[in-house]
Write an enzyme that holds these catalytic residues in place. Structure first.
Site, short mmCIF file in Angstrom:
data_model
loop_
_atom_site.label_atom_id
_atom_site.label_comp_id
_atom_site.label_asym_id
_atom_site.label_seq_id
_atom_site.Cartn_x
_atom_site.Cartn_y
_atom_site.Cartn_z
CB THR A 385 -0.87 -0.08 1.27
OG1 THR A 385 -1.60 -1.31 1.23
CG2 THR A 385 -1.82 1.05 1.43
CB ILE A 404 -3.20 -1.58 -6.49
CG1 ILE A 404 -1.71 -1.29 -6.39
CG2 ILE A 404 -3.94 -0.50 -7.25
CD1 ILE A 404 -1.02 -1.13 -7.73
CG ASN A 405 -4.20 -6.57 -1.64
OD1 ASN A 405 -3.98 -6.19 -0.50
ND2 ASN A 405 -4.58 -7.80 -1.90
CB SER A 457 -4.91 -3.65 8.11
OG SER A 457 -5.33 -4.95 8.41
#
Length: 576
Positions: A385, A404-405, A457
């Site tokens: 991230t 975008i993970n 998270s």
């Protein structure tokens, strides 16, 4: 038409349209959005940013010199990073923005959503087992992007400059190029191995070379359409057609998925801690709840921490015991609040947190199986991230984390757009109880459903004292995000470390599963003697390659002090 006037005037103009609906949904407080004009709120000697790279810092400086505020700068930074930090900066992903504007807190959720044709078992085989990597790589891993809509909403509501002004720096970097960093090449090379034979990634990024200028003409055209037409330049028209066309026969996202996407203004989590007001992310982030629980549980155990040295065996054990309970709650109760009634108030209630703190075993690790979700009832992320923190001279602040993970997301670039698309579907519980790429588990509260936002998270956070900004902080890091922020805040406010020392200090992580496992980092490894003492208690140790890239700004009186994590290529800058 959106008038670019002073924030107070713009807020009043928008009030008749927005306020009633937002209050009904419980997303904003009912008090007026602004009590003072920007000039009356001037409290700082300068503006400041802590961002992921030098190009984003240059963009922020340009925006501030044009008279922009913290929100203008944040939006311009986000679009710039989509060009110059393509492994994590994005317009093909989503995220969260915590704002403090004219002494009032706000939170914008522009997290990705599952496509309308997504199903609960879409990543399971005929035996009900998770199909390896299907939620990570390729078109079926992609959720409906939210970044452009989020930036449009934030700048429309609070920005001072014209929309075209905040897009201009990103367009220039895409057209003219930027010099490629060694770290970017390393991350490209590692990602390319995962995507080989599965995506078109190498067609777009295979030519990048360290030290050379990299241009992205397709992305420049996409950004220009967004500049000309606002969010509709992404979610409708040519760009939407290109994205949908690239998905046909491969993925799930349709033109209707894109057209129907909306960012959501939500009520931020706020809590009192150590004389400060903590303003942080609500669900669908788990991070805000987790951060508040960590901070308050440690405060409740103050007597246990007294005279315990930082990063000693006993300190690490006590923190691990706290984290174990936080992750048990995370797995059971947290998900998209538009689909489930998430018990946020109960989870951050002082009595509940005290009860959890009293369960901590001060001498040895609690048996993992005995650490259950604390409310007793059930409810019907990759590290790559990026985060940036911004304050302006009027005392406004933005803490923004978007993703975008995985590095370069799904590895899919929508043909003709230059847009790297996310692999955010992996943040759902593909099968409740089965760990995702971070090793964390989820329950039915985070199961896949159409239009649902996956649990995250990400924890963009702002601390205030006497209604003035004291700290703006956040980081990438998947499930390590809120534990990293917790450790830095504890370093600053419990151990009185200077900000640079607090950010650069050793970080470690525990997340309930695998049982009694402490993750340490290569940047600052733990003392071998400390490891030996903890192993004697029953802990195991494993190395992780990444434990955050903190971007923080601390306000000392009327002077901002920005700090970028030495672990990354970030840049912090004070801008007069």
């Amino acid at each position: 038409m959106i008038l670019k006037t002073e924030p107070r005037i713009r807020s009043l103009a928008l009030g008749a349209i927005m306020t009633s609906a937002l209050i009904t949904a419980g997303f904003v407080e009912t008090a007026p959005a602004y009590a003072k004009t920007a000039d009356q709120s001037q409290v700082l000697t300068s503006s400041a940013v802590a961002v992921a790279d030098k190009y984003a810092a240059d963009t922020a400086e340009q925006i501030f010199k044009q008279g922009g505020n913290a929100v203008d700068a944040a939006v311009a930074i986000a679009f710039t990073l989509a060009v110059t930090y393509p492994e994590a900066g994005n317009i093909g992903g989503g995220g969260f923005m915590t704002l403090y504007v004219d002494h009032r807190p706000y939170f914008l959720d522009y997290r990705e959503r599952a496509p309308m044709s997504a199903t609960r078992n879409m990543y399971l085989d005929d035996k009900g087992e998770v199909i390896k990597d299907m939620s990570l790589y390729g078109h079926r891993a992609v959720g409906v992007p939210g970044t452009v809509e989020g930036m449009w909403e934030a700048q429309k509501r609070f920005g001072k400059l014209k929309w075209k002004q905040v897009l201009a720096p990103a367009i220039k970097y895409a057209q003219d190029g930027f010099e490629v960093d060694d770290q970017l090449i390393s991350r490209r090379d590692n990602a390319s191995k995962d995507f080989a034979g599965k995506t078109n990634f190498d067609l777009y990024f295979g030519s990048m070379k360290a030290g050379q200028v990299f241009k992205q003409p397709d992305l420049a055209k996409t950004l220009q359409r967004i500049s000309d037409k606002g969010a509709k330049g992404f979610y409708e028209g040519e760009t939407a057609d290109l994205i949908a066309r690239s998905m046909e026969g491969h993925g799930l996202i349709t033109r209707q998925d894109l057209k129907s996407y909306k960012a959501v203004w939500r009520q931020p989590i706020t809590a009192s801690w150590n004389g400060y007001r903590v303003i942080t992310a609500p669900p669908p982030s788990s991070g805000g709840v987790g951060l508040v629980q960590l901070l308050k549980m440690k405060a409740d155990l103050k007597d246990k921490f007294t005279d315990v040295p930082l990063d000693s065996a006993q300190y690490i054990h006590l923190v691990a015991e706290i984290e174990k309970r936080v992750f048990a709650d995370r797995a059971q109760y947290l998900g998209d609040p538009d689909f489930y009634k998430v018990p946020v108030a109960q989870l951050i209630n002082d009595d509940y947190i005290l009860k959890r703190a009293q369960e901590v075993n001060p001498n040895e690790p609690s048996d993992t199986k005995s650490v259950q979700p604390g409310l007793g009832t059930s409810m019907p992320e990759k590290a790559e991230t990026t985060h940036f923190s911004v304050v302006d001279k009027w005392g406004n602040a933005v803490s923004n984390t978007y993703t975008i993970n995985g590095y370069f997301g799904s590895g899919v670039v929508a043909e003709g757009t230059g847009i790297v698309l996310n692999d955010e579907m992996d943040d759902f519980a593909s099968k409740p109880g089965v760990p995702n790429m971070f090793g964390v588990v989820g329950s039915d509260a985070n199961a896949i459903a159409p239009k649902k936002r996956p649990l995250s998270s990400m924890t963009p956070t702002i601390l205030t004292k006497d209604d003035k900004v004291a700290m703006v902080i956040g980081t990438p890091g998947g499930s390590r995000i809120f534990t990293s922020i917790f450790q830095v805040l504890s370093n600053v406010y419990d151990f009185n470390m200077p900000l640079a020392e607090a950010v650069g200090a050793t970080r470690f992580h525990h997340q309930l599963l695998p049982p009694n496992t402490i993750f340490q980092e290569p940047y600052h490894q733990l003392d071998p003697e400390v490891i030996k003492q903890l192993e004697a208690k029953g802990y195991k140790f494993t190395m992780q390659g990444f434990n955050g890239d903190i971007q923080a700004i601390r306000i000392d009186g009327d002077t901002p002090e920005p700090m970028s994590d030495p672990r990354g290529r970030g840049v912090s800058r004070v801008i007069k």
